[in-house]
Design an enzyme around this catalytic site. Structure first.
Site: not given
Ligand code: DGL
Length: 271
Positions: A9-10, A151, A72, A182, A184
């Protein structure tokens, strides 16, 4: 097959997907990579997100994983379809599992999708839904402020006000199903559910993806040999990040519900 599953993931958000994989496949070894040094991906361009995704995959391949989960939503929307054909290993993203579940749940054929700017402008969820049923109506909306709120664990009056403001248009178009597109957003599920009311079903793409991973490993004969014992021993979980691990470790306990003891920093730029 006893190699680990790779999840990336990011940053920390993908742990909402990883926790579902841990629940569904407790005997599997897992390598998780969070690109905390370059998060967020959501506001970035397609070229940059694709370059980062290729590097994330290269790191996991070096860990000799047997299957890759792109946790992600942004990377899944923008990069995954384009790059997955370049590898021998199977990869799954979070878009198609979330889209399928939404199509199954919707009774009135009106589905909402919320995500980062990149996810929404890619139109990936709408494309995936329309590939299943072109008649369905899809309403997409970027809610970028939800990422820092989740977060930080910032669930206060202001969070409800922001959610009300964002989601008013979803009310107006009378969706009956809303995809949390997403990583989060599952952390804001209570706030979003409260604002949308009980007539709207929330779809957690992470949960749906874990079911797809379970099915794929079972069908391909890739399950860990320990999973034939009941209860088998817990799989080993390894966590890697691309910057100092302190913040990741701290936030991770909220995303996972338990504390991670060891997180290793790597240099993702070299992949
Ligand atoms: N992990 C990203 C997503 O699911 C959210 C956070 C980001 O923008 O990197 O889209």
């Amino acid at each position: 097959m006893d190699a680990p599953i790779g999840i990336f993931d990011s940053g920390v958000g993908g742990l909402t997907v990883a926790r579902e994989v841990f629940k569904m496949l407790p005997n599997e070894d897992v390598v998780y990579f969070g690109d905390v040094g370059r998060t967020p991906y959501g506001p970035r361009s397609k070229d940059i997100i694709t370059k980062f995704t290729v590097q994330d995959v290269a790191f996991l391949l070096e860990q000799k994983v047997k299957f890759i989960v792109c946790a992600c939503n942004t990377a899944s929307s923008v990069a995954l379809d384009q790059i997955e054909g370049n590898y021998d290993i199977e990869m799954v993203g979070v878009i198609h599992p979330g889209a399928e579940a939404a199509v199954d749940h919707s009774k009135n054929g009106r589905i909402g999708v919320i995500g980062t700017n990149a996810t929404i402008s890619s139109n990936a969820y709408a494309r995936s839904i329309h590939a299943i049923n072109p008649e369905l109506k899809v309403f997409s909306l970027a809610c970028p402020l939800f990422v820092p709120l989740a977060e930080e664990g910032y669930i206060k009056k202001a969070t409800y006000l922001i959610a009300q403001d964002y989601l008013q248009t979803m009310h107006d178009v009378e969706i009956d199903t809303l995809i949390l597109g997403c990583t989060h957003y599952p952390l804001l599920k209570d706030v979003i559910a409260d604002v949308m009311g009980d007539k709207v079903t929330l779809i957690d793409s992470g949960e749906e993806t874990a079911k797809v991973v379970y099915r794929a490993l079972t069908e391909r004969g890739l399950l860990h040999s320990n999973s034939s014992q009941s209860p088998g021993p817990e799989g080993e979980k390894k966590f890697y990040v691309s910057d100092v691990p302190e913040k990741f470790t701290q936030v991770a306990s909220r995303f996972l519900g338990w504390n991670i003891e060891k997180v290793t920093r790597i240099d993702i730029g070299q992949y």
